[in-house]
Design a protein around this motif. Structure first.
Motif, PDB file in Angstrom:
ATOM      1  N   ARG A 197      19.880 -14.956  19.294  1.00  0.00           N
ATOM      2  CA  ARG A 197      19.802 -14.976  17.746  1.00  0.00           C
ATOM      3  C   ARG A 197      19.496 -16.200  17.477  1.00  0.00           C
ATOM      4  NH1 ARG A 197      23.483 -10.779  17.893  1.00  0.00           N
ATOM      5  NH2 ARG A 197      25.121 -11.805  17.492  1.00  0.00           N
ATOM      6  N   ARG A 198      20.179 -17.307  17.975  1.00  0.00           N
ATOM      7  CA  ARG A 198      20.148 -18.623  17.668  1.00  0.00           C
ATOM      8  C   ARG A 198      18.808 -19.103  18.111  1.00  0.00           C
ATOM      9  NH1 ARG A 198      24.744 -21.762  20.438  1.00  0.00           N
ATOM     10  NH2 ARG A 198      23.763 -23.290  19.266  1.00  0.00           N
ATOM     11  N   LEU A 199      18.113 -18.759  19.241  1.00  0.00           N
ATOM     12  CA  LEU A 199      17.006 -19.107  19.654  1.00  0.00           C
ATOM     13  C   LEU A 199      15.878 -18.634  18.541  1.00  0.00           C
ATOM     14  CD1 LEU A 199      14.587 -20.160  21.646  1.00  0.00           C
ATOM     15  CD2 LEU A 199      14.694 -17.911  22.867  1.00  0.00           C
ATOM     16  N   LEU A 200      16.094 -17.113  17.945  1.00  0.00           N
ATOM     17  CA  LEU A 200      15.073 -16.665  17.198  1.00  0.00           C
ATOM     18  C   LEU A 200      15.359 -17.801  15.916  1.00  0.00           C
ATOM     19  CD1 LEU A 200      15.463 -12.874  17.325  1.00  0.00           C
ATOM     20  CD2 LEU A 200      13.487 -14.258  17.588  1.00  0.00           C
ATOM     21  N   GLU A 201      16.445 -18.021  15.380  1.00  0.00           N
ATOM     22  CA  GLU A 201      16.652 -18.785  14.144  1.00  0.00           C
ATOM     23  C   GLU A 201      15.896 -20.300  14.513  1.00  0.00           C
ATOM     24  OE1 GLU A 201      20.978 -18.845  13.293  1.00  0.00           O
ATOM     25  OE2 GLU A 201      20.958 -17.089  12.919  1.00  0.00           O
ATOM     26  N   CYS A 202      15.987 -20.786  15.653  1.00  0.00           N
ATOM     27  CA  CYS A 202      15.409 -22.079  15.865  1.00  0.00           C
ATOM     28  C   CYS A 202      14.098 -22.078  15.830  1.00  0.00           C
ATOM     29  CB  CYS A 202      16.047 -22.414  17.254  1.00  0.00           C
ATOM     30  SG  CYS A 202      15.287 -24.328  17.703  1.00  0.00           S
ATOM     31  N   VAL A 203      13.430 -20.978  16.481  1.00  0.00           N
ATOM     32  CA  VAL A 203      12.036 -20.752  16.235  1.00  0.00           C
ATOM     33  C   VAL A 203      11.641 -20.543  15.097  1.00  0.00           C
ATOM     34  CG1 VAL A 203      10.212 -19.247  17.182  1.00  0.00           C
ATOM     35  CG2 VAL A 203      11.844 -19.905  18.709  1.00  0.00           C
ATOM     36  N   ASP A 204      12.176 -19.720  14.193  1.00  0.00           N
ATOM     37  CA  ASP A 204      11.979 -19.530  12.798  1.00  0.00           C
ATOM     38  C   ASP A 204      11.986 -20.736  12.128  1.00  0.00           C
ATOM     39  OD1 ASP A 204      11.482 -16.936  13.196  1.00  0.00           O
ATOM     40  OD2 ASP A 204      13.354 -16.198  12.405  1.00  0.00           O
ATOM     41  N   ASP A 205      12.818 -21.679  12.238  1.00  0.00           N
ATOM     42  CA  ASP A 205      12.944 -22.914  11.530  1.00  0.00           C
ATOM     43  C   ASP A 205      11.922 -23.903  11.786  1.00  0.00           C
ATOM     44  OD1 ASP A 205      15.229 -21.756  10.054  1.00  0.00           O
ATOM     45  OD2 ASP A 205      16.499 -22.925  11.280  1.00  0.00           O
ATOM     46  N   ASN A 206      11.525 -23.952  13.139  1.00  0.00           N
ATOM     47  CA  ASN A 206      10.574 -24.929  13.420  1.00  0.00           C
ATOM     48  C   ASN A 206       9.258 -24.664  13.863  1.00  0.00           C
ATOM     49  OD1 ASN A 206      12.652 -27.356  13.639  1.00  0.00           O
ATOM     50  ND2 ASN A 206      13.846 -25.640  14.761  1.00  0.00           N
ATOM     51  N   PHE A 207       8.849 -23.453  14.328  1.00  0.00           N
ATOM     52  CA  PHE A 207       7.620 -23.216  14.633  1.00  0.00           C
ATOM     53  C   PHE A 207       6.955 -21.931  14.090  1.00  0.00           C
ATOM     54  CE2 PHE A 207       9.850 -25.136  18.154  1.00  0.00           C
ATOM     55  CZ  PHE A 207       9.026 -26.212  18.569  1.00  0.00           C
ATOM     56  N   PRO A 208       5.916 -22.195  13.195  1.00  0.00           N
ATOM     57  CA  PRO A 208       5.501 -21.022  12.426  1.00  0.00           C
ATOM     58  C   PRO A 208       4.592 -20.095  13.216  1.00  0.00           C
ATOM     59  CG  PRO A 208       4.912 -22.992  11.446  1.00  0.00           C
ATOM     60  CD  PRO A 208       5.615 -23.451  12.559  1.00  0.00           C
ATOM     61  N   LEU A 209       4.381 -20.430  14.514  1.00  0.00           N
ATOM     62  CA  LEU A 209       3.302 -19.812  15.231  1.00  0.00           C
ATOM     63  C   LEU A 209       3.677 -19.531  16.649  1.00  0.00           C
ATOM     64  CD1 LEU A 209       0.911 -17.949  14.796  1.00  0.00           C
ATOM     65  CD2 LEU A 209      -0.491 -19.903  15.113  1.00  0.00           C
ATOM     66  N   GLN A 210       3.895 -18.496  17.428  1.00  0.00           N
ATOM     67  CA  GLN A 210       4.008 -18.136  18.693  1.00  0.00           C
ATOM     68  C   GLN A 210       2.822 -17.431  19.211  1.00  0.00           C
ATOM     69  OE1 GLN A 210       4.298 -17.006  22.107  1.00  0.00           O
ATOM     70  NE2 GLN A 210       4.936 -15.070  21.151  1.00  0.00           N
ATOM     71  N   VAL A 211       2.150 -17.994  20.047  1.00  0.00           N
ATOM     72  CA  VAL A 211       0.572 -17.541  20.399  1.00  0.00           C
ATOM     73  C   VAL A 211       0.497 -16.399  21.305  1.00  0.00           C
ATOM     74  CG1 VAL A 211      -0.415 -19.424  19.319  1.00  0.00           C
ATOM     75  CG2 VAL A 211       0.088 -19.410  21.740  1.00  0.00           C
ATOM     76  N   ILE A 212       1.399 -16.285  22.262  1.00  0.00           N
ATOM     77  CA  ILE A 212       1.809 -15.243  23.348  1.00  0.00           C
ATOM     78  C   ILE A 212       1.904 -13.928  22.742  1.00  0.00           C
ATOM     79  CG2 ILE A 212       2.599 -14.428  25.606  1.00  0.00           C
ATOM     80  CD1 ILE A 212       2.765 -17.315  26.393  1.00  0.00           C
ATOM     81  N   GLN A 213       1.226 -12.816  22.770  1.00  0.00           N
ATOM     82  CA  GLN A 213       1.735 -11.433  22.251  1.00  0.00           C
ATOM     83  C   GLN A 213       1.838 -10.416  23.356  1.00  0.00           C
ATOM     84  OE1 GLN A 213       1.855 -11.298  19.100  1.00  0.00           O
ATOM     85  NE2 GLN A 213       1.590 -13.377  18.853  1.00  0.00           N
ATOM     86  N   GLU A 214       1.749 -10.849  24.699  1.00  0.00           N
ATOM     87  CA  GLU A 214       1.914  -9.717  25.576  1.00  0.00           C
ATOM     88  C   GLU A 214       3.147 -10.196  26.546  1.00  0.00           C
ATOM     89  OE1 GLU A 214      -1.796  -8.835  27.682  1.00  0.00           O
ATOM     90  OE2 GLU A 214      -2.714 -10.256  26.477  1.00  0.00           O
ATOM     91  N   PRO A 215       3.576  -9.204  27.106  1.00  0.00           N
ATOM     92  CA  PRO A 215       4.763  -9.304  27.840  1.00  0.00           C
ATOM     93  C   PRO A 215       4.398 -10.226  29.422  1.00  0.00           C
ATOM     94  CG  PRO A 215       4.649  -6.779  27.369  1.00  0.00           C
ATOM     95  CD  PRO A 215       3.459  -7.491  26.972  1.00  0.00           C
ATOM     96  N   THR A 216       5.309 -11.080  29.537  1.00  0.00           N
ATOM     97  CA  THR A 216       4.828 -11.886  30.837  1.00  0.00           C
ATOM     98  C   THR A 216       5.698 -11.717  31.894  1.00  0.00           C
ATOM     99  OG1 THR A 216       6.461 -13.673  29.751  1.00  0.00           O
ATOM    100  CG2 THR A 216       4.093 -13.912  29.340  1.00  0.00           C
ATOM    101  N   ARG A 217       6.676 -10.845  31.819  1.00  0.00           N
ATOM    102  CA  ARG A 217       7.558 -10.519  33.058  1.00  0.00           C
ATOM    103  C   ARG A 217       8.154  -9.254  32.904  1.00  0.00           C
ATOM    104  NH1 ARG A 217      13.171 -11.371  34.693  1.00  0.00           N
ATOM    105  NH2 ARG A 217      13.049 -11.379  37.094  1.00  0.00           N
TER     106      ARG A 217
END
Length: 124
Positions: A22-42
């Motif tokens: 959850r802390r990782l999600l909050e950090c990403v939400d606060d700092n990076f508006p866009l995550q470009v990978i949309q498919e599972p990687t593992r």
């Protein structure tokens, strides 16, 4: 870009099972508006990401299979960089912002007969 080993994180729903995730999600939400990978990687989980602060600088994101013995997908993408702008020393006036009424008024105040007295067309 990196491997974020938080398989309990559901990126599309923006939820996570553990506090650290959850802390990782909050950090990403606060700092990076866009995550470009949309498919599972593992193994059906999204663990590898490419974050960007705006839309556009990363394109052509593709998962390309695993490399050697790795169980993660290789992520291939293109980073676009802005072309350098040439700096011109030429000054350009913006006549759309000009106050032509004021200009006309100021020119009307000049005593042109006196200012041009005794001068020919070429000297004026």
């Amino acid at each position: 870009m990196g491997n974020f080993d938080h398989p309990d994180t559901y990126w599309r729903d923006n939820t996570a099972g553990h506090k650290q995730s959850r802390r990782l999600l909050e950090c990403v939400d606060d700092n990076f508006p866009l995550q470009v990978i949309q498919e599972p990687t593992r193994r059906g989980a999204m663990l590898d990401f490419v974050f960007t602060v705006r839309d556009g600088p990363v394109e052509n994101v593709k998962l390309k299979g695993s490399l050697g013995c790795s169980d993660h997908e290789m992520v291939q993408f293109k980073i676009l960089r802005a072309a350098r702008r040439a700096h011109s020393k030429l000054t350009i006036l913006d006549f759309r912002r000009a106050d032509f009424g004021l200009f006309r008024d100021l020119l009307g105040r000049v005593p042109w007969d006196k200012a041009l007295e005794g001068r020919g067309a070429q000297e004026s």
